[in-house]
Design an enzyme around this catalytic site. Structure first.
Site, mmCIF file in Angstrom:
data_model
loop_
_atom_site.group_PDB
_atom_site.id
_atom_site.type_symbol
_atom_site.label_atom_id
_atom_site.label_comp_id
_atom_site.label_asym_id
_atom_site.label_seq_id
_atom_site.Cartn_x
_atom_site.Cartn_y
_atom_site.Cartn_z
ATOM 1 N N GLY A 253 -49.899 4.594 -2.904
ATOM 2 C CA GLY A 253 -48.639 5.456 -2.760
ATOM 3 C C GLY A 253 -48.579 6.604 -1.843
ATOM 4 O O GLY A 253 -47.434 7.061 -1.612
ATOM 5 N N GLU A 295 -55.793 2.211 -5.283
ATOM 6 C CA GLU A 295 -55.342 1.437 -4.322
ATOM 7 C C GLU A 295 -54.585 1.964 -3.353
ATOM 8 O O GLU A 295 -53.234 1.244 -3.103
ATOM 9 C CB GLU A 295 -54.594 0.214 -4.985
ATOM 10 C CG GLU A 295 -55.373 -0.470 -6.024
ATOM 11 C CD GLU A 295 -54.492 -1.314 -7.073
ATOM 12 O OE1 GLU A 295 -54.913 -2.258 -7.626
ATOM 13 O OE2 GLU A 295 -53.139 -1.190 -6.729
ATOM 14 N N PRO A 296 -54.905 2.804 -2.173
ATOM 15 C CA PRO A 296 -54.324 3.256 -1.164
ATOM 16 C C PRO A 296 -54.279 2.213 0.055
ATOM 17 O O PRO A 296 -55.289 1.458 0.090
ATOM 18 C CB PRO A 296 -55.085 4.305 -0.664
ATOM 19 C CG PRO A 296 -56.377 4.341 -1.157
ATOM 20 C CD PRO A 296 -56.337 3.424 -2.466
ATOM 21 N N ARG A 298 -50.865 2.397 2.969
ATOM 22 C CA ARG A 298 -50.598 3.070 3.862
ATOM 23 C C ARG A 298 -51.444 3.953 4.399
ATOM 24 O O ARG A 298 -51.582 4.147 5.639
ATOM 25 C CB ARG A 298 -49.210 3.324 3.615
ATOM 26 C CG ARG A 298 -48.362 3.996 4.671
ATOM 27 C CD ARG A 298 -47.118 4.832 4.262
ATOM 28 N NE ARG A 298 -46.213 4.259 3.003
ATOM 29 C CZ ARG A 298 -45.286 3.238 3.197
ATOM 30 N NH1 ARG A 298 -44.822 3.055 4.351
ATOM 31 N NH2 ARG A 298 -44.647 2.618 2.058
ATOM 32 N N TYR A 339 -35.794 -0.643 5.834
ATOM 33 C CA TYR A 339 -35.840 0.698 4.821
ATOM 34 C C TYR A 339 -35.381 1.994 5.771
ATOM 35 O O TYR A 339 -35.443 2.888 5.284
ATOM 36 C CB TYR A 339 -37.223 1.024 4.470
ATOM 37 C CG TYR A 339 -38.043 -0.116 4.175
ATOM 38 C CD1 TYR A 339 -38.027 -0.646 2.978
ATOM 39 C CD2 TYR A 339 -39.391 -0.478 4.828
ATOM 40 C CE1 TYR A 339 -38.906 -1.655 2.616
ATOM 41 C CE2 TYR A 339 -40.048 -1.585 4.366
ATOM 42 C CZ TYR A 339 -39.761 -2.093 3.162
ATOM 43 O OH TYR A 339 -40.757 -2.976 2.705
ATOM 44 N N CYS A 366 -31.837 -10.840 18.459
ATOM 45 C CA CYS A 366 -30.685 -11.089 18.549
ATOM 46 C C CYS A 366 -30.007 -10.583 17.328
ATOM 47 O O CYS A 366 -29.350 -11.293 16.388
ATOM 48 C CB CYS A 366 -30.286 -12.407 18.682
ATOM 49 S SG CYS A 366 -30.823 -12.881 20.213
ATOM 50 N N GLU A 367 -29.928 -9.260 17.018
ATOM 51 C CA GLU A 367 -29.217 -8.526 15.884
ATOM 52 C C GLU A 367 -29.016 -7.111 16.233
ATOM 53 O O GLU A 367 -29.676 -6.409 16.798
ATOM 54 C CB GLU A 367 -30.159 -8.201 14.666
ATOM 55 C CG GLU A 367 -30.342 -9.754 13.737
ATOM 56 C CD GLU A 367 -30.644 -9.979 12.595
ATOM 57 O OE1 GLU A 367 -30.097 -8.859 11.867
ATOM 58 O OE2 GLU A 367 -31.300 -10.773 12.235
#
Ligand code: LLP
Length: 445
Positions: A253, A295-296, A298, A339, A366-367
């Site tokens: 986290g 448990e890192p 990122r 996000y 295409c958005e």
């Protein structure tokens, strides 16, 4: 408190070189873009090793710590081998991650299998490859795993994944420890799970409990609260059942710095809070120090990675935005559209030029929602310039798709002026390699 690697936007080796280009790991990014094409993921080995060392150093005063990299942030064979060489174990959440980690030569006893709906095939693969811990998430998994372990004459070593009821201030989709969550046993369900393990499931060996409270966390207090809740729960279970469980997994986290507005704590800050809170709880209950798993994900790989794009078409909306499009976007980095994640960038062939114009960096998909960076100040852009977007090492490649049938980019690992391709760019033939035209349709073409 000391700084740590996750508090920097760019890879530690990023600088402007004599050619006036950005370089990382001693490699000129413009040369890499020429050699490998764009979009291109570039990963700095030194930055990954430094953050791994930050974690080891920060937690060195607490003897029983197991560091496991959360593979979901970035899972390739080379990165797995690299992170394993720093002494980390791995948190995996799928058969694909187990297979990758196993084939990277990792000692599988250092691997922990997470997930809220593990399939029979995945559980079998985990048992067969000798995964060290299963974090069991629910009642169905308890019975399935017990049955499968029994059929193989094995004992599965497990933790119970629990929902500690902690809310942290991060994006709603990446919060996981709050009470109304799809993950884990609610605190009120734990005793029923322990009763089943002790009374009925003789092929399961319970070692402790596991929680994960969220991702991209900037507060340190939540870790204090989490430790308090988990130690209290462990002590309660041990007392009630006369057990000696001694493992606590507190998940990952720790946040990273995507833009100048972000101020994540350092690894040393969270280690201080975690260790102090542990020591207080150990003294309060008079228990042996439990083994702590972290448990890192990122924070280990995010700022080691950048993505290089070639800038192409542009559009000045009258009295509106000035759009510049790159040759990638939401398929290689889904985070802005999923996000509203923000990113920083520079033009790699002229990083020192003054940034005077406000532009919107659009993707090529295409958005309308495929906007990589809604507003950024950059120097005057010419078609063919190379944009370097920072902090793309985590949850970019691992969440990449083939939307619009676009090939996934290659990935290059750089270090000491050396560069190695660690993921090959997908080809057009890769894209159709899984497709099958039934004979009855083939006749028509
Ligand atoms: N452990 C467990 C059980 C997890 O669920 C996660 C992340 C981690 C560890 C690693 O957390 P980290 O240190 O990376 O924050 N795709 C989202 C992030 C989802 C995280 C899911 N779980 C994003 O791009 O922001």
């Amino acid at each position: 408190m000391s700084e740590s690697t996750n508090q920097f936007i760019k890879p530690l080796t990023c600088k402007t070189n004599e050619s006036g280009h950005l370089e990382i790991g001693g490699c000129d990014l413009i040369e890499l873009a020429k050699d490998f094409g764009t979009p291109l993921y570039v990963l700095d080995e030194y930055t990954i090793r430094e953050i791994c060392r930050d974690y080891k150093k920060a937690f060195s005063s607490y003897k029983n710590v197991k560091l496991m990299f959360a593979s979901k942030a970035l899972c390739t064979m080379a990165t797995t081998a690299l992170i394993a060489s720093e002494g980390f174990g791995f948190d995996v959440v799928s058969g694909g991650e187990i297979y990758t980690v196993h084939n990277s030569g990792v000692d599988m006893s250092s691997v922990l299998f997470n997930g809220n709906n593990k399939s029979v095939d995945e559980l079998i693969l985990a048992l067969d490859t000798g995964v060290g811990r299963f974090s069991v998430d629910n009642f169905l998994e308890l019975s399935l795993l017990n049955e499968l372990a029994k059929s193989k004459n094995k004992i599965a070593d497990i933790l119970l994944r629990i929902t500690p009821g902690i809310e942290c201030h991060t994006h709603e989709y990446i919060q996981t420890g709050h009470l109304d969550s799809k993950f884990g046993f609610d605190l009120t369900q734990i005793d029923e799970a322990v009763d089943l393990i002790l009374g009925r499931y003789s092929n399961l060996n319970l070692h402790g409990i596991h929680a994960h409270i969220g991702s991209q966390i900037f507060e340190t207090q939540v870790y204090h609260d989490e430790i308090e809740i988990l130690v209290k729960e462990l002590v309660r279970i041990n007392e009630k059942y006369g057990l000696n469980l001694n493992e606590i997994n507190i998940g990952g986290g720790l946040g990273v710095k995507y833009t100048e507005k972000d101020f994540p704590p350092s690894v040393y800050d969270i280690a201080d809070v975690i260790i102090t809170s542990l020591e207080n709880s150990i003294a309060k209950y008079g228990i042996e120090p439990p083994t702590i798993f972290l448990e890192p994900g990122r924070s280990i790989v995010s700022n080691a990675g950048v993505t290089l794009y070639t800038l192409g078409s542009s559009k000045q909306v009258p009295k509106g935005k000035y759009y510049f499009a790159v040759d990638g976007g939401m398929s290689d980095n889904a985070r802005p559209s999923m996000y509203k994640a923000e990113y920083s960038a520079q033009i790699a062939n002229k990083p020192e030029e003054e940034s005077l114009q406000n532009v919107t960096i659009a993707g090529r998909f295409c958005e309308s929602g495929d906007i990589l960076i809604p507003r950024i100040k950059l120097p005057e852009i010419e078609e063919g310039d190379i944009l370097c977007v920072f902090n793309t090492g985590a949850y970019n490649y691992s969440m990449a798709s083939n939307y619009n049938r676009v090939e996934k980019p290659a990935m290059v690992l750089v270090n000491n002026s050396q560069f190695d391709m660690i993921v090959r760019r997908e080809s057009l033939s890769d894209l159709i390699s899984h497709d099958i035209i039934p004979d009855r349709l083939r006749k028509n073409v």
